[in-house]
Write a protein that holds these residues in place. Sequence first.
Motif, PDB file in Angstrom:
ATOM      1  N   LEU A  91      -6.799   4.448   3.085  1.00  0.00           N
ATOM      2  CA  LEU A  91      -6.419   3.894   1.518  1.00  0.00           C
ATOM      3  C   LEU A  91      -6.448   5.512   0.513  1.00  0.00           C
ATOM      4  O   LEU A  91      -6.699   6.112   1.243  1.00  0.00           O
ATOM      5  N   SER A  92      -5.477   5.706  -0.134  1.00  0.00           N
ATOM      6  CA  SER A  92      -5.020   7.139  -0.836  1.00  0.00           C
ATOM      7  C   SER A  92      -6.293   6.845  -2.005  1.00  0.00           C
ATOM      8  O   SER A  92      -6.788   6.020  -1.701  1.00  0.00           O
TER       9      SER A  92
ATOM     10  N   LEU B 133      -5.308  -4.789  -3.512  1.00  0.00           N
ATOM     11  CA  LEU B 133      -6.194  -4.213  -3.163  1.00  0.00           C
ATOM     12  C   LEU B 133      -7.122  -5.724  -3.223  1.00  0.00           C
ATOM     13  O   LEU B 133      -8.245  -6.007  -1.682  1.00  0.00           O
TER      14      LEU B 133
ATOM     15  N   SER C 173       0.998  -1.424  -0.308  1.00  0.00           N
ATOM     16  CA  SER C 173      -0.235  -0.083  -0.196  1.00  0.00           C
ATOM     17  C   SER C 173       0.666   0.744  -0.013  1.00  0.00           C
ATOM     18  O   SER C 173       2.304   1.089   0.412  1.00  0.00           O
TER      19      SER C 173
ATOM     20  N   GLN D 272      -5.454  -6.403   0.011  1.00  0.00           N
ATOM     21  CA  GLN D 272      -6.314  -6.198   1.842  1.00  0.00           C
ATOM     22  C   GLN D 272      -7.247  -6.723   2.091  1.00  0.00           C
ATOM     23  O   GLN D 272      -8.228  -6.503   2.835  1.00  0.00           O
TER      24      GLN D 272
ATOM     25  N   SER E 198     -13.080   2.214   1.836  1.00  0.00           N
ATOM     26  CA  SER E 198     -12.220   2.323   2.972  1.00  0.00           C
ATOM     27  C   SER E 198     -13.119   2.827   4.047  1.00  0.00           C
ATOM     28  O   SER E 198     -12.729   2.733   5.409  1.00  0.00           O
TER      29      SER E 198
ATOM     30  N   GLU F 296      -5.538   4.676  -4.590  1.00  0.00           N
ATOM     31  CA  GLU F 296      -5.771   3.162  -4.474  1.00  0.00           C
ATOM     32  C   GLU F 296      -7.222   3.683  -4.442  1.00  0.00           C
ATOM     33  O   GLU F 296      -7.621   1.979  -5.099  1.00  0.00           O
ATOM     34  N   GLU F 297      -7.911   4.108  -4.370  1.00  0.00           N
ATOM     35  CA  GLU F 297      -9.392   3.594  -4.042  1.00  0.00           C
ATOM     36  C   GLU F 297      -9.781   3.410  -5.964  1.00  0.00           C
ATOM     37  O   GLU F 297     -11.362   3.554  -6.511  1.00  0.00           O
TER      38      GLU F 297
END
Length: 540
Positions: free
Chosen positions: A370-371, A272, A185, A275, A350, A374-375
């Motif tokens: 999550l940034s 992803l 991540s 996680q 998130s 990343e989202e």
Amino acid sequence: MAFLKISTSRKCSQLLLQEPLRNEVYARFVRSLTTSTANGPAEQHQQRRNSSAVSGQAACAVDAKPKWDQLDTSFANPEATFKSKTTWEIFRAYIVYQLCSSSYLVENNMQLMKLCKAVFGEKLFTLMMKMTFYGHFVAGEDQYRIVPTLKRLRSFGVKPILDYSVEEDISQEEAEKREVESSMSEIEKRDQDAAQKEAETVGGSLPQYHVDKQFADRRYKVQSARTYFYLNEATCERNMEVFQNCLHAVAGATYGTGITAIKLTALGRPQLLLQLSEVIMRARTLASEIMGGKGNVIGQHLTLEELDKRLFEAGIKDTKKFLEKVTKDSQGVIHLFPWSGLLDENSELSDSFRVPCLKEGRMVRLLSQLSKKEEEMFRNMVHRLNTLVQTAKDLDVRIMIDAEQTYFQPAISRLTLELMQKYNTEKAIVFNTYQCYLKETLNEVKTDLNQAKRQKFYFGAKLVRGAYIDQERARAAALGYADPTNPSYEATTETYHQTLTECLTRIKQLKDQGDVCSKIGIMVASHNEDTVRFALSQDT
């Protein structure tokens, strides 16, 4: 109707000597060629010992279709077994399987192919591959050249599952580099200590759901499964387009409801899936605590009022939003999470996972922050999945989501079940794959069957023994977590047969109740003779 898994590919070099299989029936048949012929009327494909998969959409009333000869489940009559093959195909298969039985050739196939290509030149090398391995394992180079093969197989009762080879041939070093970079991540890359503190706030780190360089090359100890390594989002888009082309090829060439297979690791960033898998396993632990260790929520018929009372008695406040999102029906709570929100391309991942923790007496967030990037990547992956399954539904093609390593599988199975709920409203279009060398497979199937019944969608299951057992055992031992695999071959066989029996029992219950028995679709995907016989012997 039997099903045969075949591949299409544009590169001869993608056909590796991957499966160390040896079929002695080929040898018996070759010896018998002097007194028998390979030509004759078509027989049911289940007679073949090397049947790739016996299906199917298990056991509804049989429509009026062409009648096939009586099945010979002894698999001991080579003349009957290979009536669908020409003499050349039998000879080629015998040579190919003899070569594939050599561990040296299997383990060094890439180097040997590169050497042959350098010695013989590209044209002669390509011709040699087409006459041997490529010709044996691959149906054709594109959607048009596979049609003659599919037509001939169909005349013998064989229906294909089409796999499209889009993997890259990359070195171990490159594979490890890509996997490590794509499995961490943003917070892990910036600050390992901060990542550890973040993990502690959401229940602690689970080592099996984090990348380890020793096992970063996911091809390690795996001979018979496709492997994709993340490069960037553009590569995932190209993979999606290739899978879409495969869906169209299946729809145009299989004369009926076709079948194709895809892997989720080809469509998104591995981090992803790791996680999300970790979140799911934490959620199961917390759900078990809420249920007093009596099992999963769906089997307990827990009402929303009873759940609210338990949380109140544990001193947990601020549960209103959580309770509003709990998935339930008239029989009680189905899930503690609104899992269907995973397929919402506009949702923030998130923000979806805040659950009650009885030990701490408060609501906890299970997913590390999550940034925005990343989202966005997660939404991209979900968009690709929705696009592929909608295409499959529009084309009337079944789409089978392949099983992968256990550290990805909780996320893959969860997404697949939600795809079933969304798209399997009239028939089983989406199928999940269950690996029976895993100890928890039977329980997983029971839970998923219950979810399908409660949420009223068609359930699709492809049952396999599995492709990652050696890697799973080695990784569990090295990282210090419990081995998820069955201890023996016999235990895997028992799990397979119990799981199949559970599915067939549910189908019989539907049939006895006058319900639509195709609400449960099964593919028995096994090379094992005893399992094929067991499947054919079951009365539904």
